[in-house]
Write a protein that holds these residues in place. Structure first.
Motif, mmCIF file in Angstrom:
data_model
loop_
_atom_site.group_PDB
_atom_site.id
_atom_site.type_symbol
_atom_site.label_atom_id
_atom_site.label_comp_id
_atom_site.label_asym_id
_atom_site.label_seq_id
_atom_site.Cartn_x
_atom_site.Cartn_y
_atom_site.Cartn_z
ATOM 1 N N SER A 159 0.837 -1.208 0.000
ATOM 2 C CA SER A 159 0.000 0.000 0.000
ATOM 3 C C SER A 159 0.868 1.253 0.000
ATOM 4 C CB SER A 159 -0.914 0.030 1.233
ATOM 5 O OG SER A 159 -1.775 -1.082 1.251
ATOM 6 N N LEU A 160 1.942 1.217 0.797
ATOM 7 C CA LEU A 160 2.842 2.378 0.835
ATOM 8 C C LEU A 160 3.495 2.594 -0.526
ATOM 9 C CD1 LEU A 160 4.315 4.637 2.375
ATOM 10 C CD2 LEU A 160 6.062 2.937 3.010
ATOM 11 N N GLU A 162 2.356 1.817 -3.437
ATOM 12 C CA GLU A 162 1.374 2.374 -4.377
ATOM 13 C C GLU A 162 1.065 3.840 -4.070
ATOM 14 O OE1 GLU A 162 -1.922 -0.322 -4.782
ATOM 15 O OE2 GLU A 162 -0.682 -1.726 -5.908
ATOM 16 N N GLY A 163 0.988 4.177 -2.788
ATOM 17 C CA GLY A 163 0.750 5.576 -2.422
ATOM 18 C C GLY A 163 1.907 6.477 -2.841
ATOM 19 N N LEU A 164 3.135 5.994 -2.648
ATOM 20 C CA LEU A 164 4.317 6.786 -3.036
ATOM 21 C C LEU A 164 4.364 6.960 -4.556
ATOM 22 C CD1 LEU A 164 6.962 5.161 -0.642
ATOM 23 C CD2 LEU A 164 6.151 7.537 -0.534
ATOM 24 N N MET A 166 1.822 6.953 -6.584
ATOM 25 C CA MET A 166 0.744 7.880 -6.926
ATOM 26 C C MET A 166 1.198 9.327 -6.709
ATOM 27 S SD MET A 166 -2.960 7.088 -5.465
ATOM 28 C CE MET A 166 -4.434 7.933 -6.039
ATOM 29 N N ARG A 167 1.857 9.578 -5.572
ATOM 30 C CA ARG A 167 2.310 10.941 -5.274
ATOM 31 C C ARG A 167 3.428 11.366 -6.220
ATOM 32 N NH1 ARG A 167 1.893 13.847 0.094
ATOM 33 N NH2 ARG A 167 -0.342 13.945 -0.124
ATOM 34 N N LEU A 173 5.574 14.427 -4.794
ATOM 35 C CA LEU A 173 6.847 13.934 -4.251
ATOM 36 C C LEU A 173 7.785 13.681 -5.426
ATOM 37 C CD1 LEU A 173 6.047 11.043 -1.704
ATOM 38 C CD2 LEU A 173 6.916 13.316 -1.138
ATOM 39 N N ARG A 177 12.782 11.336 -3.433
ATOM 40 C CA ARG A 177 12.261 11.414 -2.066
ATOM 41 C C ARG A 177 11.360 10.212 -1.772
ATOM 42 N NH1 ARG A 177 12.125 14.687 2.249
ATOM 43 N NH2 ARG A 177 10.246 14.674 3.545
ATOM 44 N N LEU A 181 11.931 7.655 1.322
ATOM 45 C CA LEU A 181 10.892 7.373 2.324
ATOM 46 C C LEU A 181 10.617 5.872 2.402
ATOM 47 C CD1 LEU A 181 8.434 10.291 1.468
ATOM 48 C CD2 LEU A 181 9.783 10.078 3.566
ATOM 49 N N SER B 128 0.284 17.675 3.539
ATOM 50 C CA SER B 128 1.438 17.057 4.176
ATOM 51 C C SER B 128 2.118 18.030 5.167
ATOM 52 C CB SER B 128 2.404 16.592 3.084
ATOM 53 O OG SER B 128 3.196 15.542 3.536
ATOM 54 N N ASP B 155 5.063 12.963 5.128
ATOM 55 C CA ASP B 155 5.032 12.483 3.739
ATOM 56 C C ASP B 155 4.759 10.971 3.695
ATOM 57 O OD1 ASP B 155 5.486 14.996 2.765
ATOM 58 O OD2 ASP B 155 7.580 14.669 2.222
ATOM 59 N N LEU B 156 5.398 10.254 4.617
ATOM 60 C CA LEU B 156 5.169 8.810 4.686
ATOM 61 C C LEU B 156 3.715 8.510 5.029
ATOM 62 C CD1 LEU B 156 8.108 7.044 6.594
ATOM 63 C CD2 LEU B 156 7.032 6.287 4.475
ATOM 64 N N THR B 158 0.935 10.438 4.812
ATOM 65 C CA THR B 158 -0.068 10.807 3.807
ATOM 66 C C THR B 158 0.023 9.887 2.580
ATOM 67 O OG1 THR B 158 1.438 12.539 2.994
ATOM 68 C CG2 THR B 158 -0.256 13.226 4.530
ATOM 69 N N SER B 159 1.231 9.460 2.231
ATOM 70 C CA SER B 159 1.365 8.511 1.109
ATOM 71 C C SER B 159 0.721 7.179 1.465
ATOM 72 C CB SER B 159 2.843 8.273 0.768
ATOM 73 O OG SER B 159 3.464 9.467 0.379
ATOM 74 N N LEU B 160 0.944 6.737 2.707
ATOM 75 C CA LEU B 160 0.339 5.475 3.139
ATOM 76 C C LEU B 160 -1.185 5.576 3.125
ATOM 77 C CD1 LEU B 160 0.567 2.584 4.275
ATOM 78 C CD2 LEU B 160 0.692 3.598 6.570
ATOM 79 N N GLU B 162 -3.041 7.452 1.290
ATOM 80 C CA GLU B 162 -3.534 7.428 -0.090
ATOM 81 C C GLU B 162 -3.434 6.043 -0.711
ATOM 82 O OE1 GLU B 162 -1.870 10.714 -2.265
ATOM 83 O OE2 GLU B 162 -3.126 12.129 -1.167
ATOM 84 N N GLY B 163 -2.342 5.330 -0.406
ATOM 85 C CA GLY B 163 -2.202 3.966 -0.925
ATOM 86 C C GLY B 163 -3.268 3.042 -0.358
ATOM 87 N N LEU B 164 -3.554 3.177 0.935
ATOM 88 C CA LEU B 164 -4.583 2.333 1.566
ATOM 89 C C LEU B 164 -5.962 2.643 0.986
ATOM 90 C CD1 LEU B 164 -3.364 2.505 5.288
ATOM 91 C CD2 LEU B 164 -3.376 0.456 3.848
#
Lengths: 192, 192
Positions: A159-160, A162-164, A166-167, A173, A177, A181, B128, B155-156, B158-160, B162-164
């Protein structure tokens, strides 16, 4: 290298999605990019959704792999190979970015398309189970802490990632970076 | 409750995106849902992209907020309020799900639309930074560990989130599991 027509169509579909998104995907454009007639595309994939599903699997096969065989052939630990594979999801090549955009687009489309959604969820869960299996290998070779719930860690990690991604793709991001992370999170959570 | 026409249009646009995605968004349908003429919609927002941008801000304003004032008025710690706000992003109401779909869709669209991308990145970075500011408040009140790099953690986190949300919406994680994973990650990373 001889590439089958089926594969040429899937490469063309991935390239088209990476350029304009699923929104902008026209079957005619994909056929033209692949140098085939539209009827051949329908012959192989049945429908636009069939093409999207096949492109998802094609894109998934191109993603960095995690196989127990890699571990046997390597002198590195399961944690090191896992970290390498996860960071490769945020690699610098155009092929990686294209794969990320395709995955991100199909993910977004899956929210609205029940057929695609079912298949997308199955592929995403399979990836997460593969990561969990690798985490267990790391618990065997002593590189990953015993107390970790492998499936929970795998779900968090994927999940992390995929979120990273996406950002990164949406510009909030930088890729560098996002990688940093991801490395921080991996090293804080998993090592023994 | 008197709702302005501008707001009625934005509510209608968010509902339309939640139903069919940005792909399926037709300005005419939004006008019809809002009970206004199409020309009024163009008068307020200029273009389809203008409408998307305004819907993004509208949706962002509806997301759970984190304000230092909440902390002053509460007898809870900054960590507790942060956890509550982050878990609220994965809340059970239809309104939360709608907001998530809208955000996810605009995120996906931002990859291909330079104008939307710039504005989307700015909003995401602002969120963020707000989370980072709250983490610093938690370092002041002693509820969050001193060593944490607030912006990196934000950043970690908010990315998590969004991924979730992405995995929840696409069906590869249940909402309950996504919330549990988020709580685990928060409690492992942040408390003093």
């Amino acid at each position: 290298v001889k590439v089958s027509k089926r594969e040429a169509i899937l490469d063309a579909a991935a390239a088209a999605i990476a350029d304009h998104g699923v929104r902008g995907l026209r079957v005619e454009d994909v056929a033209e990019r692949a140098g085939v007639v539209v009827s051949l595309l329908y012959y192989y994939f049945g429908s636009r959704t069939g093409l999207l599903r096949a492109t998802m699997h094609h894109s998934n096969e191109r993603a960095p792999t995690l196989s127990p065989a890699d571990l046997e052939e390597s002198d590195r630990t399961a944690f090191e190979l896992l970290e390498q594979a996860m960071l490769a999801e945020l690699g610098s090549s155009d092929a990686v970015r294209q794969n990320c955009v395709v995955w991100n687009e199909l993910n977004a489309s899956a929210v609205f398309d029940p057929e695609l959604r079912k298949e997308f969820a199955a592929v995403a869960k399979k990836w997460s189970r593969e990561v969990a299996a690798f985490i267990r290998l790391g618990q065997h070779d002593g590189s990953i802490r015993d107390g970790a719930d492998a499936q929970e860690e795998a779900d968090l990690l994927t999940s992390l990632v995929e979120g990273l991604i996406m950002r990164w793709l949406a510009g909030s991001l930088t890729r560098e970076r996002a990688r940093r992370l991801l490395r921080t999170s991996l090293r804080d959570r998993l090592p023994a």
